[in-house]
Scaffold this motif. Structure first.
Motif, PDB file in Angstrom:
ATOM      1  N   ASP A   1       0.834  -1.205   0.000  1.00  0.00           N
ATOM      2  CA  ASP A   1       0.000   0.000   0.000  1.00  0.00           C
ATOM      3  C   ASP A   1       0.867   1.253   0.000  1.00  0.00           C
ATOM      4  O   ASP A   1       0.640   2.193  -0.773  1.00  0.00           O
ATOM      5  N   ARG A   2       1.850   1.301   0.885  1.00  0.00           N
ATOM      6  CA  ARG A   2       2.698   2.490   0.995  1.00  0.00           C
ATOM      7  C   ARG A   2       3.636   2.633  -0.201  1.00  0.00           C
ATOM      8  O   ARG A   2       3.883   3.735  -0.690  1.00  0.00           O
ATOM      9  N   TYR A   3       4.140   1.515  -0.678  1.00  0.00           N
ATOM     10  CA  TYR A   3       5.036   1.526  -1.833  1.00  0.00           C
ATOM     11  C   TYR A   3       4.324   2.055  -3.077  1.00  0.00           C
ATOM     12  O   TYR A   3       4.909   2.810  -3.873  1.00  0.00           O
ATOM     13  N   SER A   4       3.060   1.699  -3.230  1.00  0.00           N
ATOM     14  CA  SER A   4       2.310   2.113  -4.420  1.00  0.00           C
ATOM     15  C   SER A   4       2.081   3.621  -4.466  1.00  0.00           C
ATOM     16  O   SER A   4       1.733   4.162  -5.523  1.00  0.00           O
ATOM     17  N   MET A   5       2.246   4.310  -3.355  1.00  0.00           N
ATOM     18  CA  MET A   5       2.079   5.764  -3.331  1.00  0.00           C
ATOM     19  C   MET A   5       3.314   6.500  -3.831  1.00  0.00           C
ATOM     20  O   MET A   5       3.290   7.720  -3.998  1.00  0.00           O
ATOM     21  N   ARG A   6       4.393   5.775  -4.088  1.00  0.00           N
ATOM     22  CA  ARG A   6       5.664   6.410  -4.458  1.00  0.00           C
ATOM     23  C   ARG A   6       5.858   6.437  -5.973  1.00  0.00           C
ATOM     24  O   ARG A   6       5.314   5.618  -6.697  1.00  0.00           O
ATOM     25  N   GLY A   7       6.665   7.394  -6.402  1.00  0.00           N
ATOM     26  CA  GLY A   7       6.943   7.536  -7.820  1.00  0.00           C
ATOM     27  C   GLY A   7       8.180   6.756  -8.229  1.00  0.00           C
ATOM     28  O   GLY A   7       9.083   6.525  -7.421  1.00  0.00           O
ATOM     29  N   ILE A   8       8.218   6.352  -9.498  1.00  0.00           N
ATOM     30  CA  ILE A   8       9.369   5.622 -10.018  1.00  0.00           C
ATOM     31  C   ILE A   8       9.612   6.100 -11.448  1.00  0.00           C
ATOM     32  O   ILE A   8       8.674   6.172 -12.257  1.00  0.00           O
ATOM     33  N   TYR A   9      10.843   6.479 -11.753  1.00  0.00           N
ATOM     34  CA  TYR A   9      11.131   7.081 -13.052  1.00  0.00           C
ATOM     35  C   TYR A   9      10.951   6.075 -14.179  1.00  0.00           C
ATOM     36  O   TYR A   9      10.278   6.342 -15.162  1.00  0.00           O
ATOM     37  N   ASP A  10      11.581   4.912 -14.043  1.00  0.00           N
ATOM     38  CA  ASP A  10      11.420   3.861 -15.045  1.00  0.00           C
ATOM     39  C   ASP A  10      10.323   2.915 -14.565  1.00  0.00           C
ATOM     40  O   ASP A  10      10.514   2.184 -13.587  1.00  0.00           O
ATOM     41  N   PRO A  11       9.168   2.896 -15.216  1.00  0.00           N
ATOM     42  CA  PRO A  11       8.047   2.075 -14.718  1.00  0.00           C
ATOM     43  C   PRO A  11       8.383   0.591 -14.648  1.00  0.00           C
ATOM     44  O   PRO A  11       7.773  -0.143 -13.860  1.00  0.00           O
ATOM     45  N   HIS A  12       9.355   0.131 -15.445  1.00  0.00           N
ATOM     46  CA  HIS A  12       9.700  -1.290 -15.460  1.00  0.00           C
ATOM     47  C   HIS A  12      10.533  -1.709 -14.242  1.00  0.00           C
ATOM     48  O   HIS A  12      10.800  -2.894 -14.071  1.00  0.00           O
ATOM     49  N   ASP A  13      10.906  -0.748 -13.392  1.00  0.00           N
ATOM     50  CA  ASP A  13      11.646  -1.058 -12.164  1.00  0.00           C
ATOM     51  C   ASP A  13      10.729  -1.413 -11.002  1.00  0.00           C
ATOM     52  O   ASP A  13      11.186  -1.574  -9.875  1.00  0.00           O
ATOM     53  N   ILE A  14       9.438  -1.540 -11.249  1.00  0.00           N
ATOM     54  CA  ILE A  14       8.459  -1.696 -10.167  1.00  0.00           C
ATOM     55  C   ILE A  14       8.764  -2.894  -9.270  1.00  0.00           C
ATOM     56  O   ILE A  14       8.610  -2.818  -8.044  1.00  0.00           O
ATOM     57  N   PHE A  15       9.218  -4.021  -9.833  1.00  0.00           N
ATOM     58  CA  PHE A  15       9.552  -5.191  -9.017  1.00  0.00           C
ATOM     59  C   PHE A  15      10.979  -5.113  -8.485  1.00  0.00           C
ATOM     60  O   PHE A  15      11.249  -5.545  -7.365  1.00  0.00           O
ATOM     61  N   ALA A  16      11.887  -4.570  -9.279  1.00  0.00           N
ATOM     62  CA  ALA A  16      13.287  -4.463  -8.847  1.00  0.00           C
ATOM     63  C   ALA A  16      13.417  -3.608  -7.596  1.00  0.00           C
ATOM     64  O   ALA A  16      14.198  -3.924  -6.693  1.00  0.00           O
ATOM     65  N   ALA A  17      12.651  -2.525  -7.523  1.00  0.00           N
ATOM     66  CA  ALA A  17      12.753  -1.606  -6.387  1.00  0.00           C
ATOM     67  C   ALA A  17      12.140  -2.162  -5.113  1.00  0.00           C
ATOM     68  O   ALA A  17      12.263  -1.559  -4.043  1.00  0.00           O
ATOM     69  N   LEU A  18      11.484  -3.326  -5.212  1.00  0.00           N
ATOM     70  CA  LEU A  18      10.890  -3.976  -4.036  1.00  0.00           C
ATOM     71  C   LEU A  18      11.510  -5.350  -3.791  1.00  0.00           C
ATOM     72  O   LEU A  18      11.151  -6.048  -2.838  1.00  0.00           O
ATOM     73  N   ALA A  19      12.468  -5.732  -4.633  1.00  0.00           N
ATOM     74  CA  ALA A  19      12.999  -7.095  -4.602  1.00  0.00           C
ATOM     75  C   ALA A  19      13.700  -7.438  -3.293  1.00  0.00           C
ATOM     76  O   ALA A  19      13.632  -8.582  -2.831  1.00  0.00           O
ATOM     77  N   GLY A  20      14.371  -6.466  -2.694  1.00  0.00           N
ATOM     78  CA  GLY A  20      15.066  -6.741  -1.432  1.00  0.00           C
ATOM     79  C   GLY A  20      14.105  -7.124  -0.322  1.00  0.00           C
ATOM     80  O   GLY A  20      14.363  -8.052   0.453  1.00  0.00           O
ATOM     81  N   ILE A  21      12.968  -6.421  -0.243  1.00  0.00           N
ATOM     82  CA  ILE A  21      11.962  -6.747   0.764  1.00  0.00           C
ATOM     83  C   ILE A  21      11.320  -8.096   0.445  1.00  0.00           C
ATOM     84  O   ILE A  21      11.128  -8.936   1.333  1.00  0.00           O
ATOM     85  N   ALA A  22      10.983  -8.309  -0.834  1.00  0.00           N
ATOM     86  CA  ALA A  22      10.362  -9.583  -1.229  1.00  0.00           C
ATOM     87  C   ALA A  22      11.268 -10.758  -0.889  1.00  0.00           C
ATOM     88  O   ALA A  22      10.805 -11.809  -0.410  1.00  0.00           O
TER      89      ALA A  22
END
Length: 662
Positions: free
Chosen positions: A402-423
């Protein structure tokens, strides 16, 4: 020394410690003293205006009190609560602070009196010594906070920067660690939209950077990170642009999957929050407080014979961490870090697993196992404890999404990479497959996300954006700019851009029963031996891109159409338990396709408002809720939104069939 009135000249911290001391005859006298130039009275008056309503202030100025209040003491009182050692705080502690009250401090909620708070720096002489304050907080955390981990050498990332000691000693250089252990700092910052650092690691510069990094050509944020590392006595620093080969897709994917260790093993994370542009740096603080800190004489009770120290009393400052709070990549860096020093918008703060400790004296403690790095702890071996830990972590995961989805990301294809450490960390406990942002063991619950904007009241002073499809923003592919970025299957929350909501902390008992009770399920996996939802083998925590994944399920599909009648005109109250006003505004009545007069069978919410279509299909996921779907030319179904069941009998009559969700 700043001008002070006669009363404030007498103040010392020792006179205020743990007792109520009268300062002025009443609130009007405090205001008069502030207008006559007393800086401490001015500070008190500024904070009264910030924390107390104008009606309350006017009532105190008029002496407009009830019969039981008229005989009360309405002088201005001060009191100081101090935490000299800083090792442990009570659960309701505000940190070291000076309280001010018009009237004696209330001991119960229904007692008269109005109070506010100023915060104190319990440091010697100078409140602007950012390095000494950081060293002090780091030392206290290492000594007193067992949840944050002891200070010892940890396995370092694949590459780090040896910061060197210019100009007289060595220049910084890239160091390939080859699995060596050591202490290092990791940098968390924003590159800036479209910003490309001049000095970054490339295949062509790899060998030369092993010898020397041209510090003068580095971005200002990178140079200042080197400066802070040296000032704190660290030899090694990790910066993504310097330690990951930027023109190697293979290296980027390999290193991006290691963020759990990169930030989890760092002795300290340096958060450069003040600027969203790495060319602008972060050390300089442009914030100018309404009143400068006021110093009071202060003697540490443990060292009464030492040279007299000074305690600085300040107005509370904003806790805003800056642009790092808006960026997707910085989210996991904050979650995974053991401890961080944050260069925020108005002040420094130190964040660790025990809590938040701010430069102005503010303290906000964390409850064990509620926030932070507990997701990295080893899962319980006991079956009952493991089940409870799994459920707790799943709910925590949905809250993070929920909180992650409120954030911006420059390259839209990084959506999983930017959360991979937590996952990756979460998977250690869940022990199941990670499928495009959802967990296979909890897929039922994971599928039923929806737009936060469509269901929840707006936050104070703000609003949520409506969901939309992410678009291509990579300047290297000008032909694709503005086109929809296909980064996730339609049933994943990652297929949309904007704040989603997964019901993770609402009605927890009912929530667990609805989504974890098999008797309530209305779909089941179509694959057997092993029993699973998909045959796709490319979905995993190690995968940085998961644009496609087909779910194969058995479920009951029914045809519906959107009614021209509005939800507001619906005779019955809908079964949505979210904001009725929001459902009335964004909801759509779903009626049976072949029934006249109209038979309302559900109330739906389209994920993206512009994608409203009719007719469409509905498939229940659980007894009360399901997905709105659209069939493509290949016979596969794409998610359009979510719905609640209004006519259970009608849905129960639909036959089960095999459905492919893409």
């Amino acid at each position: 020394m700043p001008p002070l009135c006669v009363d404030c000249e007498k103040l010392t911290i020792d006179t205020l410690r743990d007792q109520e001391v009268p300062l002025k005859e009443d609130l009007a006298a405090l205001i008069d003293s502030a207008r006559n130039g007393c800086t401490f009275c001015s500070m008190c008056w500024i904070q009264f205006q910030k924390d107390c309503s104008s009606d309350t202030i006017q009532r105190h100025l008029r002496g407009d009190f009830g019969p039981s209040e008229k005989s009360a003491d309405w002088r201005i009182y001060l009191n100081a609560e101090l935490h000299e050692n800083g090792g442990w705080y009570s659960s309701n502690s505000k940190g070291s602070h000076v309280q001010i009250s018009s009237g004696r401090f209330p001991h119960y909620e229904n007692e008269p009196g109005t109070g506010t708070t100023l915060y104190t720096h319990l440091i010697s002489r100078n409140p602007n010594l950012r390095i000494s304050w950081t060293q002090q907080m780091l030392s206290k955390c290492q000594r007193w906070h067992p949840r944050c981990g002891k200070s010892y050498d940890q396995i370092m990332p694949t590459r780090v920067i040896d910061v060197g000691y210019p100009p007289d000693e060595s220049a910084p250089f890239l160091f390939a660690t080859e699995g060596r252990a050591g202490k290092y700092i990791a940098l968390s910052y924003c590159w800036g939209d479209g910003v490309k650092p001049e000095v970054k690691l490339r295949k062509a510069t790899y060998d030369s950077m092993l010898m020397r990094i041209d510090e003068e050509r580095m971005s200002r944020t990178h140079r200042e990170a080197l400066q802070v590392a040296r000032e704190l006595g660290f030899q090694y620093l990790w910066i993504d642009a310097i330690c990951i080969i930027q023109d190697s897709l293979e290296d980027w994917q390999s290193e991006s999957a290691k963020m759990t260790e990169v930030y989890g093993n760092a002795e300290l994370t340096l958060v450069a929050g003040r600027n969203g542009d790495s060319n602008k740096g972060f050390i300089n603080n442009p914030f100018v407080p309404a009143m400068p800190p006021h110093q009071l004489e202060y003697t540490h009770p443990a060292y009464p014979q030492e040279e007299q120290n000074v305690c600085y009393v300040t107005l509370p400052r904003n806790l805003d961490r800056g642009r790092v709070e808006d960026r997707a990549w910085c989210f996991q860096e904050s979650i995974l870090s053991r401890r961080s020093i944050v260069y925020g918008v108005e002040q420094l703060s130190f964040q660790c697993q025990e809590g938040l400790f701010c430069e102005d004296g503010t303290v906000a403690l964390r409850e064990a196992n509620k926030e932070g790095r507990y997701i990295l702890s080893e899962p319980p071996t006991n079956k009952i404890e493991f089940s409870a830990a799994k459920e707790t972590l799943l709910r925590r995961w949905y809250d993070m999404v929920d909180r992650y989805s409120m954030r911006g990301i420059y390259d839209p294809h990084d959506i999983f990479a930017a959360l991979a450490g937590i996952a990756k960390a979460v998977q250690k406990t869940l022990r199941c497959r990670y499928i495009a942002g959802l967990w296979e063991d909890d897929l039922i619950r994971g599928l039923l996300w929806h737009s936060r904007n469509d269901t929840l009241p707006f936050p104070p002073g703000g609003r949520y954006q409506a969901l939309k499809r992410p678009t291509e923003r990579n300047a290297k592919k000008p032909h694709a700019l503005g086109q929809i970025a296909l980064r996730a299957p339609s049933w994943s929350w990652a297929s949309v851009e904007g704040p989603v909501f997964t019901s993770s902390f609402h009605r927890p008992d009912k929530y667990r029963q609805k989504y974890r009770t098999a008797a309530n399920f209305r779909i089941r996996p179509a694959l057997e031996h092993p029993r699973r939802w998909t045959n796709n083998g490319s979905c995993d925590v190690q995968q940085m891109w998961m644009p496609e994944c087909e779910l194969e399920v058995f479920g009951a599909l029914v045809g519906v159409r959107c009614s021209n009648q509005t939800v507001s005109d619906y005779a019955k109250r809908t079964k949505w338990w979210y904001s009725p006003a929001k459902i009335a505004m964004h909801g759509v009545l779903l009626v049976a396709s072949d029934h006249q007069p109209e038979r309302v069978v559900g109330v739906g919410l389209f994920d993206v408002p512009d994608e409203k279509v009719s007719p469409l299909s509905c498939m229940r996921i659980i007894k009360e809720e399901g997905l709105m779907l659209q069939r493509d030319e290949w016979g596969k179904y794409h998610r359009l939104g979510i719905f609640v069941v209004e006519d259970e009998e009608w849905f129960d009559a639909a036959p089960e069939r095999k459905v492919s969700l893409v």
